[in-house]
Design a protein around this motif. Structure first.
Motif, PDB file in Angstrom:
ATOM      1  N   ALA A 122       0.830  -1.205   0.000  1.00  0.00           N
ATOM      2  CA  ALA A 122       0.000   0.000   0.000  1.00  0.00           C
ATOM      3  C   ALA A 122       0.862   1.252   0.000  1.00  0.00           C
ATOM      4  CB  ALA A 122      -0.921  -0.017   1.211  1.00  0.00           C
ATOM      5  N   ALA A 125       2.294   1.864  -3.517  1.00  0.00           N
ATOM      6  CA  ALA A 125       1.291   2.435  -4.420  1.00  0.00           C
ATOM      7  C   ALA A 125       1.047   3.906  -4.126  1.00  0.00           C
ATOM      8  CB  ALA A 125      -0.015   1.648  -4.318  1.00  0.00           C
ATOM      9  N   GLU A 126       1.146   4.299  -2.858  1.00  0.00           N
ATOM     10  CA  GLU A 126       1.000   5.708  -2.497  1.00  0.00           C
ATOM     11  C   GLU A 126       2.171   6.543  -3.010  1.00  0.00           C
ATOM     12  OE1 GLU A 126      -1.291   7.409  -0.880  1.00  0.00           O
ATOM     13  OE2 GLU A 126      -2.513   6.003   0.257  1.00  0.00           O
ATOM     14  N   ARG A 133       1.951   4.300 -12.726  1.00  0.00           N
ATOM     15  CA  ARG A 133       1.894   3.249 -11.707  1.00  0.00           C
ATOM     16  C   ARG A 133       2.426   1.908 -12.211  1.00  0.00           C
ATOM     17  NH1 ARG A 133      -3.121   3.991  -9.302  1.00  0.00           N
ATOM     18  NH2 ARG A 133      -2.037   5.456  -7.947  1.00  0.00           N
ATOM     19  N   ARG A 194      -3.503  12.561  -0.106  1.00  0.00           N
ATOM     20  CA  ARG A 194      -4.565  11.602  -0.417  1.00  0.00           C
ATOM     21  C   ARG A 194      -5.630  12.248  -1.295  1.00  0.00           C
ATOM     22  NH1 ARG A 194      -4.561   7.101   2.851  1.00  0.00           N
ATOM     23  NH2 ARG A 194      -6.777   6.759   2.488  1.00  0.00           N
ATOM     24  N   TYR A 341      -4.965  -2.191  -8.740  1.00  0.00           N
ATOM     25  CA  TYR A 341      -4.808  -0.855  -8.153  1.00  0.00           C
ATOM     26  C   TYR A 341      -5.568   0.195  -8.958  1.00  0.00           C
ATOM     27  CZ  TYR A 341      -1.251  -1.938  -4.625  1.00  0.00           C
ATOM     28  OH  TYR A 341      -0.599  -2.409  -3.520  1.00  0.00           O
ATOM     29  N   PRO A 346      -7.440   5.507  -3.923  1.00  0.00           N
ATOM     30  CA  PRO A 346      -6.246   5.328  -3.087  1.00  0.00           C
ATOM     31  C   PRO A 346      -6.521   4.845  -1.672  1.00  0.00           C
ATOM     32  CG  PRO A 346      -6.008   7.310  -4.390  1.00  0.00           C
ATOM     33  CD  PRO A 346      -7.416   6.817  -4.625  1.00  0.00           C
ATOM     34  N   GLN A 348      -8.343   2.569  -0.794  1.00  0.00           N
ATOM     35  CA  GLN A 348      -8.485   1.115  -0.800  1.00  0.00           C
ATOM     36  C   GLN A 348      -7.195   0.393  -1.203  1.00  0.00           C
ATOM     37  OE1 GLN A 348     -11.419   2.815  -2.484  1.00  0.00           O
ATOM     38  NE2 GLN A 348     -12.028   2.888  -0.351  1.00  0.00           N
ATOM     39  N   PHE A 349      -6.067   1.092  -1.255  1.00  0.00           N
ATOM     40  CA  PHE A 349      -4.824   0.455  -1.673  1.00  0.00           C
ATOM     41  C   PHE A 349      -4.425  -0.685  -0.737  1.00  0.00           C
ATOM     42  CE2 PHE A 349      -2.914   4.228  -4.256  1.00  0.00           C
ATOM     43  CZ  PHE A 349      -3.762   3.913  -5.305  1.00  0.00           C
ATOM     44  N   SER A 350      -4.672  -0.531   0.558  1.00  0.00           N
ATOM     45  CA  SER A 350      -4.341  -1.620   1.487  1.00  0.00           C
ATOM     46  C   SER A 350      -5.184  -2.858   1.198  1.00  0.00           C
ATOM     47  CB  SER A 350      -4.555  -1.180   2.939  1.00  0.00           C
ATOM     48  OG  SER A 350      -3.570  -0.257   3.340  1.00  0.00           O
ATOM     49  N   SER A 353      -3.693  -4.474  -1.877  1.00  0.00           N
ATOM     50  CA  SER A 353      -2.436  -5.114  -1.493  1.00  0.00           C
ATOM     51  C   SER A 353      -2.708  -6.430  -0.772  1.00  0.00           C
ATOM     52  CB  SER A 353      -1.627  -4.173  -0.593  1.00  0.00           C
ATOM     53  OG  SER A 353      -0.413  -4.771  -0.190  1.00  0.00           O
TER      54      SER A 353
END
Length: 405
Positions: A122, A125-126, A133, A194, A341, A346, A348-350, A353
């Motif tokens: 995560a 991706a941030e 990406r 964010r 992704y 963003p 929901q990136f975790s 992952s």
């Protein structure tokens, strides 16, 4: 006509993040092929498969819960705890090869690895610009792949020339030392960053159909993600290829044990090398032409490569098959991750992952465990060939995985 400069991928924070990528890859892959051999000496092939299966099953279970932990304690604490849990339990293997001990240590290491990859994925991706990406994830994947490339065959080689203890000690030290870099990483993404990321993502509408964030239903967590076909079909395809990785890494050293001493390390090296290279190529090509187009060739290469490895009496077939499999696996690694992704916001990136890594590890666990049970009955070649056939059976899922949400 003005030319808009593309944002840079490599930043100071991403370089620090890469240090933890290297450490977690070494902590995971250095003993991956060694622990089954260590366990087999005292308990047989079934325990050899169960050791890595315990590692991977525990990893999957914790990965599905890890997004909540990351949200509560932040990236730094999660990464630090994960790295410690990944490395420290390995020291227990210096004192015991009992089957129960080996499986327990593997399970504890799975907890650590799960937290590390979910928090780290995560965060990566941030840190990577949304419009680059695929290439950014490929770059970090290349770092991870090169680490695995070195660690997986090195572990097998070190066990032969220096003994199991050296492998286990190194496996503990590297992740523990890397914790010193964690304070230099972001704890949590700043709210302004964010918001900016969401705004950038909301305007993305690629011709490839991969990044169409506007209008995508926002998943509320792992449970919602599991009910989202736009995420689960790519994850299922990747899990099928990951099963082959679990089989190769766990059983190739055992399946070719009667052949040349260099064959197992060379096959593992070939698989890791082509996976790393293919992942990088797939990231660049996918950003330009669409990542969905890579799913079919990736899966075909994975299945055909593993089928070639099943001809264990031929060193050439084993080496070539491992290389072809690695290329297909590397393509699917980057394509499925980037697709997933791109289909969420963003925040929901975790979740992505966790789902992607759960697909990775559950596939590896299923492959290792199934072949561990099957090989004593059929021998390794038929077990490997059956895994390749099951992998190919997932080809009908590709049209569903290609559909944009």
């Amino acid at each position: 006509m003005s030319v808009v400069a593309r944002p840079p991928i490599v930043t100071g924070a991403l370089l620090v993040r890469m240090a933890t990528v290297v450490a977690s890859s070494i902590g995971f892959f250095l003993p991956f092929s060694v622990v089954p051999e260590y366990a087999e000496r005292s308990a047989g092939p079934a325990v050899a498969g169960a050791a890595n299966a315990a590692l991977l099953v525990t990893t999957v279970a914790v990965e599905l819960a890890a997004p909540a932990l990351v949200a509560r304690i932040g990236y730094r604490w999660a990464l630090g705890l994960g790295l410690l849990a990944l490395g420290a339990p390995t020291l227990v293997l210096l004192a015991s090869s009992d089957a129960a001990v080996v499986i327990a240590v593997s399970a504890l290491r799975g907890v650590g690895f799960a937290i590390t990859v979910v928090a780290g994925g995560a965060l990566t991706a941030e840190l990577v610009p949304a419009e680059r990406r695929g290439e950014g994830l490929a770059l970090v994947g290349l770092v991870s792949g090169v680490s695995a490339l070195v660690a997986l065959p090195t572990g097998s080689w070190l066990a032969q020339v220096a003994g199991y203890g050296v492998v286990f000690a190194a496996t503990a030290v590297v992740p523990i030392v890397s914790v010193l870099t964690v304070p230099f990483l972001p704890g949590r993404p700043a709210m302004a960053e964010r918001v900016a990321a969401v705004k950038r993502a909301a305007g993305v509408e690629r011709a490839s159909g991969v990044e169409r964030v506007a209008g995508v239903k926002r998943a509320a967590g792992v449970g919602a993600g599991l009910r989202t076909p736009a995420l689960m079909w790519p994850a299922a395809i990747f899990a099928a290829s990951a099963a082959g990785t679990g089989v190769l890494a766990t059983f190739v050293p055992l399946a070719v044990r009667g052949g040349p001493i260099w064959l197992a390390p060379a096959a593992l090296l070939a698989q890791s090398a082509t996976a790393a290279l293919a992942r990088w190529v797939a990231g660049r090509a996918g950003d330009r032409r669409g990542h969905e187009r890579l799913l079919l060739p990736g899966l075909l290469m994975s299945a055909s490569g593993l089928a070639a490895v099943s001809l264990t009496s031929s060193s050439v077939s084993v080496l070539a098959g491992a290389a072809v499999f690695g290329a297909g696996f590397g393509v699917l690694q980057n394509a499925t991750m980037t697709i997933m992704y791109a289909r969420v916001h963003p925040e929901q990136f975790s979740t992505v992952s966790a789902l992607w890594n759960a697909a990775y590890d559950s596939g590896m666990a299923a492959g290792a465990f199934a072949v561990g049970l099957l090989a004593p009955l059929t021998g390794y070649p038929p077990a490997l060939l059956l895994t390749a056939a099951l992998m190919a059976a997932t080809l009908p899922l590709i049209p569903r995985a290609r559909r944009s949400p």
